[in-house]
Every structure is written in structure tokens, then in C-alpha cells.
Design a protein around this motif. Sequence first.
Motif, PDB file in Angstrom:
ATOM      1  N   TYR A 144       3.656   3.387  -3.366  1.00 22.27           N
ATOM      2  CA  TYR A 144       3.043   2.680  -2.236  1.00 22.27           C
ATOM      3  C   TYR A 144       2.635   1.260  -2.608  1.00 22.27           C
ATOM      4  CZ  TYR A 144       3.199   7.149   0.100  1.00 22.27           C
ATOM      5  OH  TYR A 144       3.662   8.324   0.664  1.00 22.27           O
TER       6      TYR A 144
ATOM      7  N   ARG B 186       3.874  -2.011  -0.659  1.00 22.69           N
ATOM      8  CA  ARG B 186       2.885  -2.991  -0.187  1.00 22.69           C
ATOM      9  C   ARG B 186       3.259  -4.412  -0.598  1.00 22.69           C
ATOM     10  NH1 ARG B 186      -0.024  -6.016   2.122  1.00 22.69           N
ATOM     11  NH2 ARG B 186      -2.304  -6.163   1.998  1.00 22.69           N
TER      12      ARG B 186
ATOM     13  N   ASP C  63       6.145  -5.811  -0.650  1.00 20.61           N
ATOM     14  CA  ASP C  63       7.271  -6.394   0.098  1.00 20.61           C
ATOM     15  C   ASP C  63       8.187  -7.152  -0.865  1.00 20.61           C
ATOM     16  OD1 ASP C  63       8.949  -7.233   2.112  1.00 20.61           O
ATOM     17  OD2 ASP C  63       7.615  -8.830   2.817  1.00 20.61           O
TER      18      ASP C  63
ATOM     19  N   ASP D  28       2.040   2.912   7.905  1.00 27.63           N
ATOM     20  CA  ASP D  28       2.216   1.481   7.676  1.00 27.63           C
ATOM     21  C   ASP D  28       0.952   0.696   8.021  1.00 27.63           C
ATOM     22  OD1 ASP D  28       4.773   2.078   6.899  1.00 27.63           O
ATOM     23  OD2 ASP D  28       5.716   1.441   8.774  1.00 27.63           O
TER      24      ASP D  28
ATOM     25  N   PRO E 107      -2.043  -1.386   4.041  1.00 26.87           N
ATOM     26  CA  PRO E 107      -2.811  -2.547   3.564  1.00 26.87           C
ATOM     27  C   PRO E 107      -4.310  -2.299   3.494  1.00 26.87           C
ATOM     28  CG  PRO E 107      -2.063  -2.898   5.820  1.00 26.87           C
ATOM     29  CD  PRO E 107      -1.389  -1.651   5.328  1.00 26.87           C
ATOM     30  N   GLU E 108      -4.786  -1.285   4.209  1.00 34.49           N
ATOM     31  CA  GLU E 108      -6.208  -0.955   4.141  1.00 34.49           C
ATOM     32  C   GLU E 108      -6.537  -0.208   2.851  1.00 34.49           C
ATOM     33  OE1 GLU E 108      -8.343  -2.034   6.388  1.00 34.49           O
ATOM     34  OE2 GLU E 108      -6.722  -2.938   7.558  1.00 34.49           O
TER      35      GLU E 108
ATOM     36  N   PRO F  66      -5.233  -3.043  -0.970  1.00 36.19           N
ATOM     37  CA  PRO F  66      -5.434  -4.433  -0.515  1.00 36.19           C
ATOM     38  C   PRO F  66      -4.394  -5.392  -1.096  1.00 36.19           C
ATOM     39  CG  PRO F  66      -7.490  -3.450  -1.299  1.00 36.19           C
ATOM     40  CD  PRO F  66      -6.390  -2.518  -1.705  1.00 36.19           C
TER      41      PRO F  66
END
Length: 343
Positions: free
Chosen positions: A86, A90, A92, A335, A339-340, A343
Motif C-alpha cells: 500500500y 500511495r 504513485d 482509495d 492517503p488517510e 500520509p
Amino acid sequence: MAELGELVTFSNGRARPAAGARYRTYGANGVIGTSGEFNAGPRSTVVGRVGSYCGTVHYSPDRCWVTDNAIIATARDGVNPRYVHYLLKRLDLNRYRIGSGQPLLTHAILNGLPVPRLGRAEQDAAASVLGALDDKIEVNGRIAAAGDALVRARYDEAAAVAGAVIAIGELGDLVRRGVPPQRIGRDENYIALEHMPKRHMWLSTWTDASGVTSAKRRFAAGDVLFGKLRPAFHKVGLAFVDGVASSDILVVRAKDADRRGWLLAALASDDVVAHACAVSDGTRMPRARWQDIAAFTVPWPGDGAARAFGGFAAALARRVEAAASESAALAKLRDALLPELIP
């Protein structure tokens, strides 16, 4: 903050896996086959290394073979392996590629990327929540695969004892309605060949039409889409939504909704796809023609049996569609949480 290389080790995959079916084989865009050997341990993350899928990220819970188009990411001691998966999603990773004609990711680039330094408890919590969502999506995928296999098996059983034949063209019509790009809404559903999985009769993936710049074919939920370009890729499936399709796809509509299941199973059968390949025009980019497919005869069990089969297939299609819809909602939630939690 830390550098990614402090949490993860990277190694390149290898070409030409040994023949066999014991382990899954991963390329840059996920599973591409099987192998008799493995070169990556369980709970590895596979990163697309080169080409158009550079930077894509896939997780393998089991041992697997990774080709040389991808990189094997292995968690260092004390790091949650699924958290690594993950974390890489995250980041990208495609935005860090180098080269234009042939995009590439290198170990040096990956090792130097700045990442948050989360404690093991935080890693475990993030991986648990996100992993639970992906695990349910995986279960739904298995439901779809089982439904596909069951329809094919029932079709083969009925075909083996069928006492007659019927032309495909007597079961369905080609939808010839073309739509110019200026009449296609940006929010309409769009299915291209890349959205159609190989030898899988449920079409649960599509995108919006915001990038469409050429004429397409209109289709409706319940139509059967047949990939006419390179038919050997065996891309045939049932549409769950209305939308527009690539011009490389034939849109076939059942003449009788109660016979749709037999039409779907027949068009998705190995015999019909093999015929489409045999009579295709072109060598490098062969294309099947509807008139050749429509004239091809398939086993016919009789109207009553075909309608009973249609009801069976329709019930399975509804279950698969519900599972696909749930998976889409779960993926959207995952998704949003990513990001939560990282971070």
C-alpha cells in the motif's frame, strides 16, 4: 521521514519462467500466466519496471514468478509486507519514471524516494484495514470466475447432447449504430478492448468517455461484446451497463432475451473464437467479421432447453453483477482511505 530503501529491498524479475501451473506468473500489469518455479517469496509486491505499465503495483500473497518486466519489492525485517504494497501504491510510482519512448523505473530511483516513517503498529493497522477491503474484492473476483466456469461447463454439457445446430445469426443481431464523438457524453460508460479480460464472460470494468475522440458503437446492458481485433485474445463478455464501445468490438444483441444466455455462452466458446480466428482478415492485426461469425453454426439443445439455460445464466449474471458493483464501491473506499492511513 525515511528513504524507501530503508524499508524495502528491490530485485529484478527474470525472463522465461519454467513451464508449469504451480505458481502464478506476474508481469508489469499483474498475473499473465503460471510457472513451475518461483523467484519471489510470499507477500511480495510486484512493481511494473518498464513500458506502459511502468509503476503499477500488485501484491502476491503466495510464492510466484516475476518476469523481467517487473521488480520484486520485499519488506525488510520489522516491516509489514502488506503495508509495503500500500505504501508503493500511495507513492504513485509512475510519476518517477525516466525515459519517454520506453518509460523505466530503476532501483536507484525507488531506493531514494522519501516516505513516512510509521511504527509497526501503524503499519499493521493500515494494512489490516486496506487489506480487508482488497480481500473482499478478491472473493468477489472468485465468484465471477466460478460463474464463468459454471456457465461454460453447463453449455458444454448441453452442447454434447444437442440434437441440432443453429447459426449464431439466428440468435443475435449486430448493433450497427455508430455514434460520432461530439454526441458522446463525457460521463458515458466506455468499454475498449483493454477493459475486456481474456476468456472471461462478465464485463465489470469500464471507464468514462471523456477521452473519446472518434466514433464508437452504442451498446446496452445485456448486449454481448465480441473483440473482433485479434480474436485469439478471446475477449467476449456480457455488458452490465449501457455505454459506447470501441470500433474494434462487435456489439451483438439477442433476438430473444430468454435465449441470451445461450448466445453469450456460444459466442464465448472456444469453437466460435477459433472459427473467428480462422476466418479473420489480416495477418499482423487480424479482424473478425460479423458475417462470418453469424453464419457459424453451434449446437442447439432445443428452444425449451435454451430458455432454461438462459434463466440459469441470467441468475448467475445478476449475482456476478452485484459482486462487481460491491467491489467497485469497496475499491473507491480503499482509495479514499489510503492517503488517510498512509500520509
